[in-house]
Write a protein that holds these residues in place. Structure first.
Motif, PDB file in Angstrom:
ATOM      1  N   ALA A   1     -42.028 -13.220 -70.679  1.00 29.88           N
ATOM      2  CA  ALA A   1     -41.981 -14.458 -71.449  1.00 29.88           C
ATOM      3  C   ALA A   1     -42.285 -15.645 -70.542  1.00 29.88           C
ATOM      4  CB  ALA A   1     -40.589 -14.633 -72.081  1.00 29.88           C
ATOM      5  N   PRO A   2     -43.292 -16.455 -70.880  1.00 28.47           N
ATOM      6  CA  PRO A   2     -43.653 -17.573 -70.012  1.00 28.47           C
ATOM      7  C   PRO A   2     -42.603 -18.677 -70.060  1.00 28.47           C
ATOM      8  CG  PRO A   2     -44.917 -17.673 -72.044  1.00 28.47           C
ATOM      9  CD  PRO A   2     -44.147 -16.388 -72.083  1.00 28.47           C
TER      10      PRO A   2
ATOM     11  N   THR B   1     -25.330 -16.782 -64.754  1.00 29.90           N
ATOM     12  CA  THR B   1     -26.169 -15.687 -65.243  1.00 29.90           C
ATOM     13  C   THR B   1     -26.353 -14.614 -64.184  1.00 29.90           C
ATOM     14  OG1 THR B   1     -27.378 -17.171 -66.741  1.00 29.90           O
ATOM     15  CG2 THR B   1     -28.444 -15.095 -66.158  1.00 29.90           C
ATOM     16  N   LEU B   2     -26.621 -15.036 -62.950  1.00 32.25           N
ATOM     17  CA  LEU B   2     -26.861 -14.060 -61.888  1.00 32.25           C
ATOM     18  C   LEU B   2     -25.577 -13.351 -61.468  1.00 32.25           C
ATOM     19  CD1 LEU B   2     -29.450 -13.184 -60.478  1.00 32.25           C
ATOM     20  CD2 LEU B   2     -28.843 -14.667 -58.560  1.00 32.25           C
TER      21      LEU B   2
ATOM     22  N   LEU C   1     -38.919 -11.322 -60.933  1.00 32.82           N
ATOM     23  CA  LEU C   1     -38.575 -10.098 -61.667  1.00 32.82           C
ATOM     24  C   LEU C   1     -37.062  -9.998 -61.880  1.00 32.82           C
ATOM     25  CD1 LEU C   1     -40.913  -7.591 -59.772  1.00 32.82           C
ATOM     26  CD2 LEU C   1     -41.385  -8.849 -61.882  1.00 32.82           C
ATOM     27  N   VAL C   2     -36.285 -10.337 -60.842  1.00 35.18           N
ATOM     28  CA  VAL C   2     -34.827 -10.288 -60.956  1.00 35.18           C
ATOM     29  C   VAL C   2     -34.338 -11.297 -61.984  1.00 35.18           C
ATOM     30  CG1 VAL C   2     -32.689 -10.876 -59.737  1.00 35.18           C
ATOM     31  CG2 VAL C   2     -34.357  -9.367 -58.669  1.00 35.18           C
ATOM     32  N   ALA C   3     -34.923 -12.490 -61.985  1.00 29.94           N
ATOM     33  CA  ALA C   3     -34.525 -13.515 -62.957  1.00 29.94           C
ATOM     34  C   ALA C   3     -34.753 -13.036 -64.388  1.00 29.94           C
ATOM     35  CB  ALA C   3     -35.299 -14.808 -62.698  1.00 29.94           C
ATOM     36  N   HIS C   4     -35.900 -12.432 -64.638  1.00 31.25           N
ATOM     37  CA  HIS C   4     -36.193 -11.935 -65.993  1.00 31.25           C
ATOM     38  C   HIS C   4     -35.272 -10.784 -66.369  1.00 31.25           C
ATOM     39  CE1 HIS C   4     -39.768 -14.116 -67.477  1.00 31.25           C
ATOM     40  NE2 HIS C   4     -39.967 -14.350 -66.198  1.00 31.25           N
ATOM     41  N   GLU C   5     -34.954  -9.934 -65.404  1.00 31.64           N
ATOM     42  CA  GLU C   5     -34.032  -8.828 -65.682  1.00 31.64           C
ATOM     43  C   GLU C   5     -32.647  -9.354 -66.015  1.00 31.64           C
ATOM     44  OE1 GLU C   5     -32.378  -5.015 -66.099  1.00 31.64           O
ATOM     45  OE2 GLU C   5     -34.447  -5.736 -66.133  1.00 31.64           O
ATOM     46  N   ALA C   6     -32.181 -10.364 -65.259  1.00 32.26           N
ATOM     47  CA  ALA C   6     -30.866 -10.956 -65.518  1.00 32.26           C
ATOM     48  C   ALA C   6     -30.835 -11.628 -66.877  1.00 32.26           C
ATOM     49  CB  ALA C   6     -30.514 -11.952 -64.411  1.00 32.26           C
TER      50      ALA C   6
END
Length: 248
Positions: A118-119, A198-199, A236-241
């Motif tokens: 998602a942009p 979030t993280l 990638l980690v941000a989107h996964e979280a």
């Protein structure tokens, strides 16, 4: 443990992504070169003046016996330089991301587009610069609350040579991870507090990213290449979280 290994995998996946686009690797390395030069110069200057700084930090030792005075000031110098190294490592990512805001914005956008993620909102460079400097300063100050006591505790026999280095590595990894995901989170309008919350729900994921990044950055000049790789892994980690956070 599964989350931690996922974070490590995302870090190395950042390498494979950038190897397919050497131009992005070069763009991400340029700000790291400048930051490396600035921080290396600061550490060299600190090493040159460390004796004077240790003396200023220990005025109470002036009346001690020569042997004790020397021991106290050497200890103070080691603590000062150790704390400076940790601060430099944590602030490295903050300064690099702030200096290279337009480049890292481009990398984040390219990674999201290529992977069908998602942009996020496209932010002007000056806003990213301001957010990066402010967020980096807050994180560095927060890190001092943990790192300085741990550096001092490093002089405790046995514990200081076993438990303390592990805790120091984990604390550093956590704060480095917060820096690495910041741009992806800022592009989604999240404040620093929201990013941290979030993280924290995927702390193992964050440590899996931050630990190899922070340890590899200790290798002279390696940070120049590690930084863009770790940043890409941070996207990638941000989107996964975010994917696993129902509140988002």
């Amino acid at each position: 443990m599964r989350d931690f290994l996922t974070g490590v995998r995302f870090f190395w996946r950042g390498l494979t992504i950038l190897l397919r686009s050497p131009r992005l690797l070069l763009l991400g390395a340029l700000p790291a070169v400048l930051t490396t030069a600035l921080l290396t110069g600061g550490l060299v200057a600190l090493a040159v003046w460390i004796d004077d700084l240790a003396t200023l930090a220990t005025p109470f030792a002036d009346d001690w016996a020569a042997g004790w005075r020397t021991t106290g000031r050497v200890t103070a110098g080691v603590v000062l330089f150790g704390a400076a190294l940790v601060i430099a490592l944590i602030s490295f990512s903050a300064l690099t991301l702030a200096i290279g805001a337009p480049f890292y914005e481009m990398i984040a956008e390219k990674v999201e587009d290529d992977l069908g993620l998602a942009p996020g909102e496209e932010l002007p460079w000056w806003r990213l610069l301001g957010l990066g400097l402010r967020g980096g300063l807050v994180l560095v100050l927060r890190s001092l609350l943990f790192t300085i006591p741990l550096v001092i505790a490093g002089f405790i026999p046995v514990v200081g040579q076993t438990v303390v280095p592990v805790l120091l590595a984990l604390v550093t990894a956590w704060f480095v991870a917060l820096e690495l995901v910041a741009v992806a989170f800022y592009r989604r309008g999240m404040s620093l507090r929201e990013q941290r919350t979030t993280l924290a729900k995927r702390r193992g994921l964050a440590l899996g990213l931050g630990l190899p990044a922070s340890l590899l950055c200790l290798v002279p000049l390696a940070a120049i290449v590690v930084m863009p790789i770790a940043f890409t892994g941070g996207v990638l980690v941000a989107h996964e979280a975010l994917r696993s956070d129902p509140a988002k």
